[in-house]
Design an enzyme around this catalytic site. Structure first.
Site, PDB file in Angstrom:
ATOM      1  CB  CYS A   1      39.668  25.412 -14.688  1.00 44.41           C
ATOM      2  SG  CYS A   1      39.376  23.732 -14.217  1.00 44.41           S
TER       3      CYS A   1
ATOM      4  CG  HIS B   1      18.951   8.942  15.328  1.00 47.49           C
ATOM      5  ND1 HIS B   1      18.687   8.901  16.688  1.00 47.49           N
ATOM      6  CD2 HIS B   1      19.139   7.651  14.945  1.00 47.49           C
ATOM      7  CE1 HIS B   1      18.736   7.653  17.106  1.00 47.49           C
ATOM      8  NE2 HIS B   1      19.007   6.874  16.075  1.00 47.49           N
TER       9      HIS B   1
ATOM     10  CE  LYS C   1      36.731  14.066 -14.195  1.00 42.54           C
ATOM     11  NZ  LYS C   1      35.633  13.219 -13.714  1.00 42.54           N
TER      12      LYS C   1
END
Length: 608
Positions: A2, A504, A603
């Site tokens: 990352c 529902h 992120k």
């Protein structure tokens, strides 16, 4: 992925690299490593877990080196172990590589390398790439990287150093962001400007298919096909203070409290009150072109997708234009229908989200105008789109987006109002909308003053295992976003639903142990939402209501009520989301979770 950071210059590299990694912690990661060129060759250290584990291994020695690369990894291929952590090296330990992205044909290359006698030790695609560079190496590191990259398919942002080439970093990008930091007698490379802002605010953003050869005194950029490229050096407007916590316990809390400022920044200089119209010059579209839009397609992921859903409600109501909101990850894998009067709007905080970028490129291939709405200046979407708008939220460090969401909603609202003024909205109506918008920041400040009340509610429910969030109309996407915030940072299972859909299916879950958060504002669907509240109450569910200031009726029907000020009905999401952000934050803190760096999350998602 990352995080990548590299340094070459006169200073000790280790403290610069380690501080750079810490600046990138917000992106999410599961291991960390560093490679530095010392007098005795490459020194490589890596550890699973947090950066502090790597710091302990390295100790206080600076290793007397001024040239290195470092990485935080978010596992894609192979488990998050020390062995799989970056950097990876060739068998001779003369070349070290860090890599964000995914090499899609790594299995084919792996089999080829095995036949050539290479010993593969990890489960990663990255190790395959460093061996491929070694296979192509003669006496020029840049050329070895170039030849290797011409053999791979997929995405990458890489930085490479070698003991055979002291004082040189080779970096390349395809689909995963990389930026060069240009200093005085020193240069850096990173996946995010935050890693280098302490040393320079002068940067060059690499484009896809580009390779940079970086030394302390200079850098040169070519394409993978060896075509020389010249880039303009840009200045980053963010300051170091903006990426510090500034006394807050977490970046997320700081960013929640920054929203009055970021919302003001979003509309500052963009409102023409006399004509009742927003000014969005970066769209690169004339008024006639805006009037000719017959269909708007918005594509995004995660929180940005929720912002787009909010935008769908008010753009259709104000401008009377059909709007479709698409998951970017699904958009290009079907056969979307375009016509010449379609406009695409791609929304991404980072401007680097892989799926959103791919959707934008698909639209461009079909000849459709694609506008970007991003936060990060110089990002790929900002550079490749036909036009667009910056949201001006400033750096968002917390992985769970807060201020970027409200800024995105605000800019979408400005865009919708602009489209409406091109059609049926009068000057007076436009002025009324503007008047309501400029009150929003102070109304957010008012909500933030109720933080202690929200914290007390969190104390009663932080041990719950499930939450249900209900909303109707334009506040249904807010329910989705509130549920997402809670599940992201507290690891509590939470679901957002249109309130009427509770009957529902989800109603089966409601009992005395189920907290239900209901957005019940005094609007056109208020009575319907009150009926849904009655249904929850009849089954002993615990109800936390977000209600309009002055509504005394609701307090008698729910367990807890958090009030927000009255505003123009289409602007309510900018207020109703604030209590939900604070509720999620305080629940996560009480559960002892890593608020700014939730497990398994990154992120900026730069792989598909």
């Amino acid at each position: 992925m990352c995080g990548i950071v590299g340094y070459v210059g006169p200073k000790q590299a280790k403290p610069i690299l380690m501080q750079g990694l810490k600046r990138l912690e917000y992106r999410g990661y599961d291991s960390a490593g560093i490679a530095m060129l010392t007098d005795s060759g490459l020194m490589v250290a890596k550890e699973a877990g947090k950066i502090i584990n790597l710091e302990k291994k390295l100790g206080t020695d600076d290793y007397n080196c001024n040239h290195g690369i470092a990485h935080t990894r978010w596992a894609t291929h192979g488990e998050p172990t020390k062995l799989n952590a970056h950097p990876h090296t060739d068998a001779q330990e003369e070349i070290a590589l860090v890599h964000n992205g995914i090499i899609e044909n790594y299995r084919t290359i792996k089999e080829f390398l095995k036949r050539q006698g290479f010993d593969i030790k990890t489960d990663t695609d990255t190790e395959i790439l460093v061996h491929l560079i070694r296979f192509n190496y003669l006496d020029d590191l840049t050329e070895a990287v170039r030849h290797a990259l011409n053999q791979v398919e997929g995405t990458y942002g890489i930085a490479v150093i070698s003991s055979l080439h002291p004082g040189q970093i080779v970096a390349a990008r395809m689909g995963s962001p990389l930026v060069i930091g240009n200093g005085v007698g020193e240069n850096l490379v990173a996946s995010d400007v935050a890693a280098m802002l302490e040393h320079t605010n002068k940067v060059v953003y690499l484009d896809d298919g580009e390779i940079a050869t970086i030394t302390a005194d200079d850098f040169s950029i070519t394409t993978v096909q060896n075509v020389k490229i010249t880039h303009t050096i840009e200045e980053v407007s963010w300051t170091l203070d903006e990426i510090e916590k500034s006394g807050y316990d977490h970046f997320m809390l700081k960013e929640i409290h920054e929203q009055p400022t970021t919302l003001r920044n979003g509309y500052r200089g963009r409102l023409n009150w006399e004509q009742g119209i927003p000014i969005l010059g970066g769209l690169n579209l004339q008024y006639d072109e805006l009037r000719n839009i017959k269909r708007l397609i918005m594509t995004a992921c995660g929180t940005s997708w929720h912002a787009a859903l909010v935008g769908e409600y008010f753009i259709e109501e104000l401008a009377r234009i059909p709007v479709e909101v698409e998951y970017a990850s699904e958009f290009r894998y079907r056969a979307p229908i375009f016509d010449e009067n379609s406009l695409m709007l791609v929304i991404s905080q980072s401007g680097e989200t892989a799926d959103t970028l791919a959707a934008m490129r698909e639209a461009s291939h079909k000849g459709i105008t694609a506008l970007g709405m991003v936060n990060t200046v110089g990002s790929t979407i900002a550079r490749e789109s036909d036009g667009g708008v910056y949201i001006h939220a400033g750096p968002e460090i917390g992985v769970a987006s807060t201020k970027a969401f409200t800024s995105q909603v605000e800019i979408l609202f400005l865009f919708g109002t602009l489209l409406a003024r091109m059609r049926n909205l009068s000057v007076t109506q436009g002025q009324d909308i503007i008047n309501s918008l400029i009150k929003i920041p102070s109304q957010v400040e008012q909500i933030l003053k109720a933080e202690d009340q929200i914290k007390k509610i969190a104390e009663q429910y932080y041990k719950a295992n499930n939450f249900l969030y209900l909303g109707r109309g334009i506040n249904f996407p807010v329910a989705l976003e509130g549920a997402l915030k809670l599940k992201e940072i507290s690891y509590i299972h939470a679901e957002g639903y249109p309130a009427a859909e509770m009957k529902h299916g989800p109603i089966a879950l409601i009992d005395e142990n189920m907290p239900v958060v209901v957005i019940a504002l005094k609007d056109s669907v208020y009575n319907k939402v009150m009926s849904n509240i009655a249904e929850v109450r009849a089954r002993n569910g615990k109800i936390i209501a977000i209600a309009t200031e002055g509504d005394t009726e609701i307090a008698e029907r729910v367990n807890h009520v958090i009030y927000i000020p009255k505003t123009y009905h289409l602007l309510t999401p900018l207020l109703s989301i604030i209590p939900l952000q604070l509720l999620a934050y305080h629940i996560a803190v009480m559960r002892g979770c890593s608020v700014d760096q939730p497990r398994n999350l990154a992120k900026s998602v730069t792989v598909e």
